[in-house]
Design a protein around this motif. Structure first.
Motif, PDB file in Angstrom:
ATOM      1  N   THR A 135       0.723  -0.924   0.103  1.00 28.09           N
ATOM      2  CA  THR A 135       0.112   0.517   0.013  1.00 28.09           C
ATOM      3  C   THR A 135       0.935   1.390   0.527  1.00 28.09           C
ATOM      4  O   THR A 135       0.556   2.657  -0.274  1.00 28.09           O
ATOM      5  CB  THR A 135      -0.732  -0.081   1.152  1.00 28.09           C
ATOM      6  N   ARG A 136       2.308   0.911  -0.230  1.00 34.33           N
ATOM      7  CA  ARG A 136       3.148   1.727   0.375  1.00 34.33           C
ATOM      8  C   ARG A 136       4.634   1.879  -0.652  1.00 34.33           C
ATOM      9  O   ARG A 136       4.784   0.713  -0.627  1.00 34.33           O
ATOM     10  CB  ARG A 136       3.387   2.826   1.668  1.00 34.33           C
ATOM     11  N   PRO A 137       5.019   2.656  -1.471  1.00 39.80           N
ATOM     12  CA  PRO A 137       6.610   2.622  -1.429  1.00 39.80           C
ATOM     13  C   PRO A 137       7.333   1.619  -0.609  1.00 39.80           C
ATOM     14  O   PRO A 137       7.165   1.648  -0.188  1.00 39.80           O
ATOM     15  CB  PRO A 137       7.148   3.664  -2.065  1.00 39.80           C
ATOM     16  N   THR A 138       8.417   0.456  -1.666  1.00 37.68           N
ATOM     17  CA  THR A 138       8.565  -0.718  -1.119  1.00 37.68           C
ATOM     18  C   THR A 138       9.491  -0.602  -1.026  1.00 37.68           C
ATOM     19  O   THR A 138       9.775   0.167  -2.936  1.00 37.68           O
ATOM     20  CB  THR A 138       7.824  -1.579  -1.531  1.00 37.68           C
ATOM     21  N   ALA A 139      10.975  -1.201  -0.480  1.00 39.06           N
ATOM     22  CA  ALA A 139      12.690  -0.755  -0.826  1.00 39.06           C
ATOM     23  C   ALA A 139      12.895  -2.473  -1.236  1.00 39.06           C
ATOM     24  O   ALA A 139      12.602  -3.193  -0.132  1.00 39.06           O
ATOM     25  CB  ALA A 139      13.163   0.248  -0.219  1.00 39.06           C
ATOM     26  N   ALA A 140      13.854  -2.421  -1.765  1.00 44.20           N
ATOM     27  CA  ALA A 140      14.426  -3.777  -2.361  1.00 44.20           C
ATOM     28  C   ALA A 140      15.071  -4.297  -1.200  1.00 44.20           C
ATOM     29  O   ALA A 140      15.016  -5.431  -0.272  1.00 44.20           O
ATOM     30  CB  ALA A 140      15.570  -3.892  -3.077  1.00 44.20           C
ATOM     31  N   ILE A 141      15.624  -3.238   0.187  1.00 45.30           N
ATOM     32  CA  ILE A 141      16.114  -3.608   1.143  1.00 45.30           C
ATOM     33  C   ILE A 141      14.930  -4.823   2.470  1.00 45.30           C
ATOM     34  O   ILE A 141      15.053  -5.038   2.596  1.00 45.30           O
ATOM     35  CB  ILE A 141      17.442  -2.704   1.523  1.00 45.30           C
TER      36      ILE A 141
END
Length: 284
Positions: A169-175
């Motif tokens: 639901t919100r921006p997500t990072a690879a880490i």
């Protein structure tokens, strides 16, 4: 922990493990200051037999030169603090970093449950193949490509999920996706126990010219179904420190001191146990 290609299992925060693997380091070796940039830390391991029954490697840990002042050894020619890991851990971690899985850039329409999608972004075609991944790892400096490939396969990153996960639901990072995967895959199984290993050696020249060396080793194991070695070794020492502070406050109060006098009887701020008045009661 050595039963998987990463040679590790999680007994503390995955994000903390990954973040620590990118810290710069500095140490003193035979009078020479060695500086290691954070991006080269995982390439700066040294095999060690300090605990002969285990195949371990040492990774320099932050700034060791601060201990010259803290321990009162300004003339020390060699001083180094390191992290012990099973052999192969640093290579696997460096490979994951090299293929973009440590990236903290937050992206829209990505899922924490789809590390394959983040991995695919490393390729112009968006397709992940073993040949392409091997080539990418080699080009980015991974030393043991096959060992790293074993880790990626074991983690299940080579193939997309059978059912495409719903975007977060919100921006997500690879880490963050990698942390979630590691937390799931690197759990201790029922009946397993963790281990904490430490090694210290202090060598010095005596006034008569002789050389004296003192060595200590620690192997602490967790209790299946009970406390982990990590929580026990950290928790017991913390509890002993708290008890020491409370004992001093209680003694000051019984002596008739006011609350301000009681506080004055306790060292101010955050301290480390390099004074006998602190470490001797804790050791006892």
């Amino acid at each position: 922990a050595a039963d998987n290609p990463l040679r590790y299992k999680m007994s503390w925060s995955p994000k903390g493990v990954l973040s620590a693997s990118g810290n710069p380091a500095r140490y003193l070796s035979h009078g020479q200051v060695i500086n290691i940039p954070g991006e080269e830390l995982l390439l700066s391991t040294t095999p060690t037999d300090r605990i002969p029954t285990l195949r371990l490697e040492v990774i320099p840990n932050r700034d060791s030169l601060t201990y010259k002042t803290l321990y009162g050894v300004p003339d020390a020619q060699t001083i180094c603090r390191g992290t012990l890991r099973y052999e192969g851990w640093a290579n696997a971690m460096f490979a994951l970093k090299a293929i973009g899985m440590f990236d903290k850039t937050e992206l829209d329409n990505m899922s924490l449950d789809d590390t394959h999608a983040f991995l695919a972004r490393a390729f112009p075609s968006g397709q992940v193949t073993e040949a392409a991944l091997r080539k990418l790892m080699a080009n980015r400096g991974v030393r043991d490509v096959e060992g790293a490939m074993d880790a990626v396969r074991w983690l299940g990153m080579m193939e997309a999920p059978a059912v495409k996960p719903t975007p977060s639901t919100r921006p997500t990072a690879a880490i963050d996706a990698l942390c979630k995967l590691l937390e799931e895959r690197l759990q201790y199984k029922e009946g397993e126990k963790d281990m904490v290993a430490m090694f210290h050696t202090v060598t010095g020249e005596m006034p008569d010219g002789s050389v004296e060396s003192h060595t200590s080793r620690l192997l602490a194991f967790g209790t299946p179904g009970g406390d982990s070695a990590m929580s026990a070794t950290v928790g017991y020492t913390t509890a002993a420190g708290v008890e020491l502070v409370l004992d001093r406050m209680r003694a000051a109060t019984l002596a008739g001191g006011s609350s301000s006098n009681s506080a004055a009887a306790v060292p101010n701020g955050v301290i480390i146990p390099i004074q006998a008045s602190v470490y001797e009661p804790i050791l006892n």
